[in-house]
Enzyme design. Sequence first.
Site, PDB file in Angstrom:
ATOM      1  N   ALA A 129       0.810  -1.221   0.000  1.00  8.86           N
ATOM      2  CA  ALA A 129       0.000   0.000   0.000  1.00  8.86           C
ATOM      3  C   ALA A 129       0.838   1.263   0.000  1.00  8.86           C
ATOM      4  CB  ALA A 129      -0.931   0.001   1.210  1.00  8.86           C
ATOM      5  N   THR A 130       2.032   1.234   0.584  1.00 13.62           N
ATOM      6  CA  THR A 130       2.877   2.426   0.566  1.00 13.62           C
ATOM      7  C   THR A 130       3.214   2.812  -0.867  1.00 13.62           C
ATOM      8  OG1 THR A 130       3.825   2.130   2.777  1.00 13.62           O
ATOM      9  CG2 THR A 130       5.141   3.349   1.181  1.00 13.62           C
ATOM     10  N   ASN A 183      -6.229   4.066  10.477  1.00 13.76           N
ATOM     11  CA  ASN A 183      -5.431   2.944  10.959  1.00 13.76           C
ATOM     12  C   ASN A 183      -5.150   2.993  12.455  1.00 13.76           C
ATOM     13  OD1 ASN A 183      -3.854   5.176   9.598  1.00 13.76           O
ATOM     14  ND2 ASN A 183      -2.243   4.277  10.867  1.00 13.76           N
ATOM     15  N   GLN A 185      -7.362  -0.550   5.690  1.00 14.60           N
ATOM     16  CA  GLN A 185      -7.987  -1.042   6.916  1.00 14.60           C
ATOM     17  C   GLN A 185      -9.472  -1.337   6.759  1.00 14.60           C
ATOM     18  OE1 GLN A 185      -6.467  -2.034   9.509  1.00 14.60           O
ATOM     19  NE2 GLN A 185      -4.438  -1.146   9.215  1.00 14.60           N
ATOM     20  N   SER A 216      -3.200  -3.540   0.576  1.00 15.22           N
ATOM     21  CA  SER A 216      -1.969  -4.247   0.934  1.00 15.22           C
ATOM     22  C   SER A 216      -2.316  -5.653   1.372  1.00 15.22           C
ATOM     23  CB  SER A 216      -1.250  -3.513   2.067  1.00 15.22           C
ATOM     24  OG  SER A 216      -0.031  -4.145   2.392  1.00 15.22           O
ATOM     25  N   HIS A 238      -0.676  -7.936   3.232  1.00 15.57           N
ATOM     26  CA  HIS A 238      -0.358  -8.447   4.571  1.00 15.57           C
ATOM     27  C   HIS A 238      -1.322  -7.943   5.640  1.00 15.57           C
ATOM     28  CE1 HIS A 238       1.843  -4.619   5.159  1.00 15.57           C
ATOM     29  NE2 HIS A 238       1.688  -4.855   6.449  1.00 15.57           N
ATOM     30  N   THR A 279      10.011  -7.122 -12.905  1.00 17.85           N
ATOM     31  CA  THR A 279       9.428  -8.459 -13.004  1.00 17.85           C
ATOM     32  C   THR A 279       8.437  -8.694 -11.876  1.00 17.85           C
ATOM     33  OG1 THR A 279      11.453  -9.313 -14.004  1.00 17.85           O
ATOM     34  CG2 THR A 279       9.932 -10.928 -13.076  1.00 17.85           C
ATOM     35  N   CYS A 294       3.918   2.002  11.059  1.00 19.58           N
ATOM     36  CA  CYS A 294       4.897   2.750  10.261  1.00 19.58           C
ATOM     37  C   CYS A 294       5.486   3.928  11.011  1.00 19.58           C
ATOM     38  CB  CYS A 294       4.247   3.244   8.961  1.00 19.58           C
ATOM     39  SG  CYS A 294       3.714   1.908   7.885  1.00 19.58           S
TER      40      CYS A 294
END
Length: 382
Positions: free
Chosen positions: A69-70, A149, A179, A199, A201, A237, A323
């Site tokens: 997501a960043t 978040n 979120q 994202s 994860h 890639t 973060c």
Amino acid sequence: MKYFDHAAATPPYEDVVRTVAEVMAAHYGNPSSLHKLGEESGRLLMKAREVCAAALGVKSGEIVFTSGATESNNLAVKGAALQYTGRGRHLITTQIEHPSVWECYVQLEKQGWDVTFLPVDKNGQISVQDALDAVRKDTVLLSVMHVNNETGCIQPVEELGRRLKKEYPRVIFHVDGVQGFGKVPLSLMDSGIDLYSLSAHKLKGPRGAGLLMVREGLSLVPLMSGGGQEDSLRPGTENIPAVVGMAKAIRLAKEGEQQRADLLNALRKQLIQGLAAWPELIVHSGKAAAPHIVHFSYPGMKAEAFLHMLEEQGFLVSTKSACSSKKAEPSRVLLAMGAGKAEAESGVRISLSEEHTTGDIQELLAAIGKSVDRVRRLKGEN
């Protein structure tokens, strides 16, 4: 250890772990190669794109795979701003965005862009009317996260998006959905959303994988130069094992959305009711909040100290966004909500999963009670 930090990172589904391992072992061909192994990887990439698109209710050609997501947020904000400089140099976002959005706007502001940072009320919500009133003739982009978040506050992105597209159709609308997806229903098509970040994860998928939904017809300036992968928006890639694992995690998150929300809402209600036993604790997660996040402060106590008290008892929670949790400064989000410095320095975030039980919540509340009593003794209040 009982893990209550799912807003920071989630343990992956067992099926996702197996899928990633199988794809990594058997499908190592470069999807850009013309031989059989490359074609097999290319088909997996195409299938993963279709699965993600179906879960989001968009076209497969609108999915751009990223590293998380960043990167998605950076590509959305900077890519749109740089692409549409001919429309103007004004941008709008909120005071409570995730650092990966907030810092993009701060950087652009330093480079000469005019940025409006929308305020929030004491519950952490923006006003739709304030956002619309901030739009000018030279406004290019508006970014509003779906779910905060730190506090879990849900922003009115559906109403805002519909009104924005009706009143100011040329303004690009970006939503950080990290979120919210899989926990709070949202129709991208009905909300006028042009750019949407996810994202893996955060959804029981692998680290290092994310996506950006880019509405058909919208152009972005790529942040990196290289090959023509991902419609030339994200050269390099493709990480086939991670992308395939993410697609499975996104599908599972979407399929169990309502059942998950019902369970999490019940656990969240139990937790908030339990926290009311200690008047020192100030809960920041109101009614208009996502079902998996509960945030509270203990003014006069350092959040890290309380976190480690709970860890000593076998419970893992967090303070601010993962973060920015290592930065020794008050929460920017709580300050924007009107909290004082002491309150903003003592925030603790508990984030839930459908794997938790009512028994887990009771045990966590007992540990919080012991920690509060310990702090009282240290402050000489007992």
